[in-house]
Design a protein around this motif. Sequence first.
Motif, short mmCIF file in Angstrom:
data_model
loop_
_atom_site.label_atom_id
_atom_site.label_comp_id
_atom_site.label_asym_id
_atom_site.label_seq_id
_atom_site.Cartn_x
_atom_site.Cartn_y
_atom_site.Cartn_z
N GLY A 154 0.80 -1.23 0.00
CA GLY A 154 0.00 0.00 0.00
C GLY A 154 0.83 1.28 0.00
N THR A 155 2.14 1.16 0.21
CA THR A 155 2.98 2.37 0.20
C THR A 155 3.30 2.75 -1.25
N PHE A 156 3.84 3.95 -1.43
CA PHE A 156 4.18 4.41 -2.78
C PHE A 156 5.69 4.54 -2.93
N LEU A 157 6.16 4.08 -4.06
CA LEU A 157 7.60 4.15 -4.33
C LEU A 157 7.81 5.11 -5.50
N LYS A 158 8.80 5.99 -5.36
CA LYS A 158 9.12 6.89 -6.47
C LYS A 158 9.97 6.13 -7.48
N VAL A 159 9.55 6.16 -8.74
CA VAL A 159 10.30 5.43 -9.79
C VAL A 159 10.47 6.30 -11.03
N SER A 160 11.43 5.90 -11.87
CA SER A 160 11.62 6.59 -13.15
C SER A 160 10.46 6.24 -14.09
N VAL A 161 9.88 7.24 -14.74
CA VAL A 161 8.77 6.99 -15.67
C VAL A 161 9.23 6.04 -16.78
N GLU A 162 10.44 6.29 -17.27
CA GLU A 162 10.92 5.57 -18.43
C GLU A 162 11.26 4.11 -18.14
N SER A 163 12.02 3.88 -17.06
CA SER A 163 12.51 2.53 -16.81
C SER A 163 11.74 1.80 -15.71
N GLY A 164 11.03 2.56 -14.88
CA GLY A 164 10.33 1.93 -13.75
C GLY A 164 11.25 1.63 -12.58
N HIS A 165 12.52 1.98 -12.68
CA HIS A 165 13.46 1.69 -11.59
C HIS A 165 13.35 2.74 -10.49
N PRO A 166 13.58 2.33 -9.22
CA PRO A 166 13.46 3.26 -8.10
C PRO A 166 14.43 4.44 -8.20
N VAL A 167 13.99 5.57 -7.67
CA VAL A 167 14.85 6.76 -7.68
C VAL A 167 15.02 7.25 -6.24
N GLU A 168 16.04 8.07 -6.03
CA GLU A 168 16.23 8.65 -4.70
C GLU A 168 16.45 10.15 -4.84
N LEU A 169 16.12 10.86 -3.76
CA LEU A 169 16.28 12.32 -3.79
C LEU A 169 17.71 12.65 -3.36
N ASN A 170 18.39 13.45 -4.15
CA ASN A 170 19.79 13.77 -3.86
C ASN A 170 20.02 15.27 -3.81
N THR A 171 20.83 15.69 -2.86
CA THR A 171 21.31 17.07 -2.91
C THR A 171 22.82 16.96 -2.87
N GLU A 172 23.47 17.50 -3.87
CA GLU A 172 24.94 17.40 -3.89
C GLU A 172 25.53 18.54 -4.70
N THR A 173 26.76 18.84 -4.37
CA THR A 173 27.51 19.81 -5.16
C THR A 173 28.17 19.03 -6.29
N ASN A 174 28.05 19.53 -7.50
CA ASN A 174 28.78 18.88 -8.59
C ASN A 174 29.00 19.87 -9.74
N TYR A 175 29.72 19.40 -10.74
CA TYR A 175 29.98 20.26 -11.90
C TYR A 175 28.90 20.02 -12.94
#
Length: 521
Positions: A154-175
Amino acid sequence: CSERNESSSRFFVTTPIFYVNAAPHLGHLYTATIADAVHRYQKLRGIETSVFSTGTDEHGLKIQQAATNCSVSPAAFCDKNSDQFRSLFDSYGIDYTDFIRTTSDDHVNAVQHFYSKLVDRGHVYKGEYNGWYCVSDESFLTESQVTERKMPDGTFLKVSVESGHPVELNTETNYKFEMSKFKDDLSYWLKQDHLVKPKRFLKDLRSMVDGGLYDLSISRPVERVSWGVPVPGDETQSVYVWVDALVNYLTAVGYPNQTMWPPNLQVLGKDILKFHGIYWPTLLMAVGLEPPKQLLVHSHWTVDGTKMSKSLGNIVCPKQSMETMTTEGVRYALLRQGTPHSDGSWKEKESVMLLNAELADSLGNLVHRCTGKSLNPFQEFPALQPEFIASSQHAKELSVLLGSIKEEVATCYDEYNFYQGIDIIMRAVRSANVMVQEEKPWELKANPGRLGSVIHMALSMGHAAAIMLQPIVPRYSAGLLDVLSVHETARLWRDIDRFPSVSHQPTTLGVRTPPFRKIKL
Ligand code: ME8
């Protein structure tokens, strides 16, 4: 096709480099087999210099996590799994010229050189990424590329629309790479109608660009991804694995001192279209290099309608398939039944029936019985009596087919529609069999001239088919051409109608082995 300048020039074809997080499956072999068929076909057409690159994609979080899960070092993990790809491809006769591993020194140097070029040309800035990341696809995703999937509890999982694979929320410094600046250049590149095959994938790319281009993160913090190529001049960051991976195509030709660029054809699955049709050309434009000349995008093999994938655990193992179907059988089934534009469902039983019908009964048997002692006691390629063709409707039809088949099949192969080319070949082979059945050569012992003519026509078709099937089933075709005593230097496309049939001298045929043993179901 006859107008094509056969002896000039060069050809460079690539496959994606495959993740080493798990063993290779039939989907990987499919891509490699398509590229191999393209490469072999180009060589048959007389291309003198050719590069066919494949390899393994070994850096990034996905591999880092897979190695940790197996409690081995990433380096040892990659060595073992990369070898599995290489040995599978070797077993299947995938005739690559370069096998790139992204952990090799020359590749790491190429990536760092490429990255520095992006910086030197002013296309990189330091930023903050605040958004979704899909580890399985190693992809940064925007809000619109993410959806929610309801789980059994009954819970909801965030996934990529295209692949259906799970995603995670990230905050990071990068180039970040200023990809958005290249929107107009990219749109211009995508205007070429033959750039992407099949055309539906070109349309997909055009609509992606119409939706707008964003700037792309091209590095990841080392504390998150330590298994990667260090960003030149900043040891707190690793180069984003997709930039690292895409540069493999340059490594294959010696970048930064590349001898051949751009690739003539890049073969890939539809799952990685965005990376090859958006990221890759813009990155190349940014460093001042030409984007690829053409992309061949293929659809997926499914098992009972579901995409074959490591994470779903429904993969077909090509090592096992080769035990039941032989390597030539699997290659044939993949290229005979796989179409670039739509997904195919892999059904081993149906494939075996096809192999038995076409490689064993139809073509194999045609050559086998016409070279066998009972019909052909002197084991020769007999002369054709010119009056024979006029005397038989079937021979007439076959003669017309022999005159046109080379062009027809070339048209299909030139478009990379191997399944259509094979279909034409097999229809022609069936006509040859019909001619043999109708002429009843076993009743022609008292008429050696006519008997010889029947065998001549049948073997001419066998010869043409064997030459044209070389890109598809190279070992099987070589077996047939050996039986027909065709010299190794006379197996090119231009030799299709240069079989001894032009000479009226009988030619002694080679050693006979059954070309394809029927597989028991
Ligand atoms: O994406 N049917 O690697 P990957 C047909 N490392 N082909 C399939 C398939 C299927 N069910 N599944 C996979 C990566 N493929 C990156 C590429 S390139 C610079 C980096 C094939 O191991 C198809 O070619 O996930 C697909 O694009 C590729 O394997 C993905 O392999």
